[in-house]
Design an enzyme around this catalytic site. Structure first.
Site, PDB file in Angstrom:
ATOM      1  N   THR B 124       3.172  -6.933   1.471  1.00 13.48           N
ATOM      2  CA  THR B 124       2.655  -8.300   1.582  1.00 13.48           C
ATOM      3  C   THR B 124       3.789  -9.316   1.650  1.00 13.48           C
ATOM      4  OG1 THR B 124       0.717  -7.644   0.324  1.00 13.48           O
ATOM      5  CG2 THR B 124       1.159  -9.996   0.462  1.00 13.48           C
ATOM      6  N   THR B 206       3.322  -4.186  -3.208  1.00 11.52           N
ATOM      7  CA  THR B 206       3.106  -4.063  -4.654  1.00 11.52           C
ATOM      8  C   THR B 206       2.304  -2.822  -5.052  1.00 11.52           C
ATOM      9  OG1 THR B 206       1.140  -5.458  -4.487  1.00 11.52           O
ATOM     10  CG2 THR B 206       3.213  -6.546  -5.061  1.00 11.52           C
ATOM     11  N   ASP B 207       1.528  -2.267  -4.110  1.00  9.92           N
ATOM     12  CA  ASP B 207       0.622  -1.169  -4.487  1.00  9.92           C
ATOM     13  C   ASP B 207       1.350  -0.033  -5.198  1.00  9.92           C
ATOM     14  OD1 ASP B 207      -1.528  -2.471  -3.333  1.00  9.92           O
ATOM     15  OD2 ASP B 207      -2.285  -0.670  -2.345  1.00  9.92           O
ATOM     16  N   LYS B 285       1.370  -1.798 -12.204  1.00 10.31           N
ATOM     17  CA  LYS B 285       0.490  -2.802 -11.595  1.00 10.31           C
ATOM     18  C   LYS B 285      -0.855  -2.704 -12.309  1.00 10.31           C
ATOM     19  CE  LYS B 285      -1.194  -4.686  -7.227  1.00 10.31           C
ATOM     20  NZ  LYS B 285      -1.219  -4.610  -5.756  1.00 10.31           N
TER      21      LYS B 285
END
Lengths: 473, 473
Positions: B124, B206-207, B285
């Protein structure tokens, strides 16, 4: 007054005899110029400990006091055997060290004391510690449990029954069915509107308590009386046990609040002052050892907090959990069911896999699942609900084979959204069903329940997307 | 001054032309009697939007302002092209809307500006939003990224390079190796002691960013310069993007603090005031969409918090992560390595399975794993590190077959302790290795790395039990 010095031996027993103190008496002990007042507890340890007496303090903590260190013992209040025997509902004097239930101060209300069914399934809450080794083994029965927490008898008349005796890591879906059936049989609430019992407390191991609460939430959705699961992170006979506080909190929730729904009651924080009451489908064990290990997911606070006799409702989701409408899963129609109607659906199919995706995930594991008769796969995807391209072939094949594939997130908190990124859109196109903010473990249990109530993937999908018990908020 | 109105068209472009404003200029815009001051940002959107200009405010937020609503534009400061071009390190005037780095106020120090290697892997942070659909696609290069955050050039000279262009759900372990090699090649820090670069920023989706940070923590343990992974939950061109704040925080951490270790820098909370710097092996996360989705596990605070130019160290674990001793995994000896020595171990074996136990878990899945060449199994057990009896047969067989079986907890937080309950003791007797408070995902990555650096289960076990990069605290 009957003599009761259960579990005491040697010098500790001698001390109780010499001072005329019984289990259940409230005494003040002076050691080293400090006073401690509490209820004398029975001993359950395996260890040949004959030098301690155990007191339950007002805080809920148990303390072991060495006999040799005791300078003086004063009896504050003598135990009344009646108060721990629900078969004889005679009014009892209020011991000074217990927080009295306000209703108890009115003598007439004693006769209207509510009844609670206490089902034991095993777990730490029904265990004893061996003080030599620190090891804990499951030996307490539901009766022992009630005796270990005499305050319960002041809040309600407790009917204890043992359903299962297993630590919760050994609880299997068959036990869920057994427990649901046991609740149905003993309370008979489907016909009597819960008249016999004000609610059910289920004493349960904490390891998988949230899986069990999810199953009961679905199988007994809209049950007329509250079902409250209670565990302990420290065994009931142990100093600093949280069992008493949690059990008392559960009993208070049932007698004071009630309402439909399945809940988990555990410590709110590390103090002994407040217990949390979580919606049974919105809660997770988030710490291996802390007494406040259970947390409501997606909200800063649990549905209710219970502090002494004050019950606070923290957010509106609690209300909706008591009045959601359900799908008739037998016909898979989306009928709206009135607030009163309850129809148990005590069925499941275990052939559901929970698959956590990660970089390097071997899609051979998905291949195995597809080829061995699984009916549903709950993916714990990454982020907003993704898996890598390397798993696409198997996911397409699973959907083509009529396996329901649902998406949750390993982030645990937050919503799955499969429209933002290419990966999510690709997966949605393949037929993967986003499950909003359902907790992965809850989605797994719901899929097992849905598979037991539907004949194919479409039927499972319809049930999965219907909010049955606040599992989506 | 060069003309730069990148991405602008139609009436928005006309406005910039008519007022003589360029991308990078600091302007004050008056709309409806309110003033907003910010840097004019380039446009990247796919949408044919010709009615907004985009300003980056001092808070880090981007705002889109409708051309028709603008009453007046005043230029506060003119962009100096040099400040975003690291190839020409001429001193630049300090724009009034940016918090100046104190070092920059001394003209002589400009020439000693530190260099940072900025590696882009996709995600992202290197994506653009399509305002029509809300969809996000990966198109920004590392150069674009640097241009989108002109403040970076004021903190350090940035050398951008694209290594991979993938959303992180598509990152596979092969990419980890590629990234580690890329860091080794470009920084050459093993011979030059990091003289060329003060540190490395890795822009990452970020995943799975925490999986990648774990791998780099092990493979490049004790690397002489800090490696900081940075992601964004909102794409870089989007109003409310967190990319700029996170990148600036990472650059500040490198230039002001430095030290060894792999870190993740992301928002500390939902404000734009503070970013968190997490140890690369102690972070997860924990939310699908919030900008503060990443949380340090087992501590209330991350290792460091960065607020403007103040860096606060929150707990001693941060220090230990920069000076832990490592095992020589080639020989599996437990030698103590000095604080300076660095030896990369860029190797892994993907044949490791992460298995989350739950009631109804099909032990046929373990059976499949045992029979298909997996070298290690990381169990996500329940509670203190348990699985039900129904999986015992397969676990015994796995250990007998020479597969390393390690235990973590699906609670995520807290320590595994396999001595308290019968189940834990049974599993330990079978040869299951408790992994303390290692996060399951980190244990998985470490086991892949260990399997790449050891020939058998004993070798893997020795590496797993050695604290390499603060993965156990």
């Amino acid at each position: 007054m009957p003599v009761n010095r259960k579990g005491y031996r040697g010098r500790a027993l001698d001390l109780l005899k010499n001072t005329g103190v019984n289990v259940g008496d409230t005494i003040t002990v002076v050691c080293d110029n400090t006073e401690q007042t509490g209820i004398v507890m029975p001993r359950y340890e395996h260890a040949n400990d004959d030098v301690h007496i155990v007191l339950k303090l007002k805080s809920g903590y148990n303390v072991g006091i060495i006999v040799d260190a005791i300078d003086r013992i004063t009896t504050v209040d003598v135990a009344d055997a009646v108060s721990v025997d629900p078969a004889t509902p005679t009014p009892t004097p209020t011991p000074t060290t217990m927080t009295p239930e306000p209703a108890q101060t009115d003598a007439k209300q004693i006769t209207t004391k509510k009844r609670i069914l206490l089902l034991s399934t095993g777990g730490t809450i029904a265990s004893r510690i061996d003080y030599r080794t620190g090891a804990v083994t499951p030996v307490l029965s539901a009766d022992d449990l009630q005796e270990a927490v005499p305050e319960l008898g002041m809040i309600a008349d407790i009917d204890p029954k043992v359903v299962i005796s297993e630590y919760s890591e050994n609880i299997i879906p068959e036990h869920w069915l057994q427990l649901a059936q046991s609740i149905l049989e003993h309370t008979d609430a489907s016909t009597n509107q819960g008249a016999r019992y004000a609610g059910v407390i289920v004493a349960h191991g904490t390891d998988t308590m949230h899986y069990t609460s999810a199953f009961l939430s679905f199988a007994l959705a809209k049950y007329p009386i509250p079902i409250v699961l209670v565990g302990a992170q420290r065994s009931s006979d142990r100093a600093s046990s949280d069992a008493a506080t949690n059990l008392i909190g559960a009993a208070r929730f049932i007698t004071r609040h009630g309402g439909r729904g399945t809940y988990i009651v555990m410590h709110e924080d590390t103090s002994d002052d407040v217990v949390a009451c979580h919606i049974g489908t919105r809660v997770r064990k988030n710490h291996t050892s802390r007494r406040d290990a259970f947390k409501t997911i997606g909200q800063a606070k649990p549905a209710f907090t219970i502090s002494d006799d004050v019950i606070t409702s923290n957010h509106p989701v609690a209300a909706s959990s008591t009045s959601v409408s359900v799908t008739n899963t037998n016909t898979n129609t989306q009928e709206t069911v009135g607030a009163i109607r309850f129809e148990p659906r005590v069925a499941l199919d275990e052939k559901v896999a929970l698959v956590k995706y990660h970089p390097g995930f071997g899609s051979d594991i998905l291949e195995h699942i597809i080829n061995t008769g699984y009916r549903a796969i709950i993916l714990e995807g990454t982020g907003l609900g993704h898996v890598g391209r390397t798993a696409y072939t198997q996911i397409r094949r699973a959907v083509a084979r009529g396996i329901f594939v649902g998406m949750t997130s390993q982030c645990i908190d937050g919503r799955v959204r499969m429209t933002v990124y290419e990966s999510g859109r690709d997966l949605a196109d393949m037929g993967v069903v986003p499950l909003n903010n359902m907790i992965p473990e809850v989605a797994l249990v719901k899929a097992m329940w849905a598979a037991g109530n539907a004949s194919d993937a479409d039927g499972i999908k319809k049930i999965m997307l219907k909010n049955i018990a606040s599992e989506m908020t």
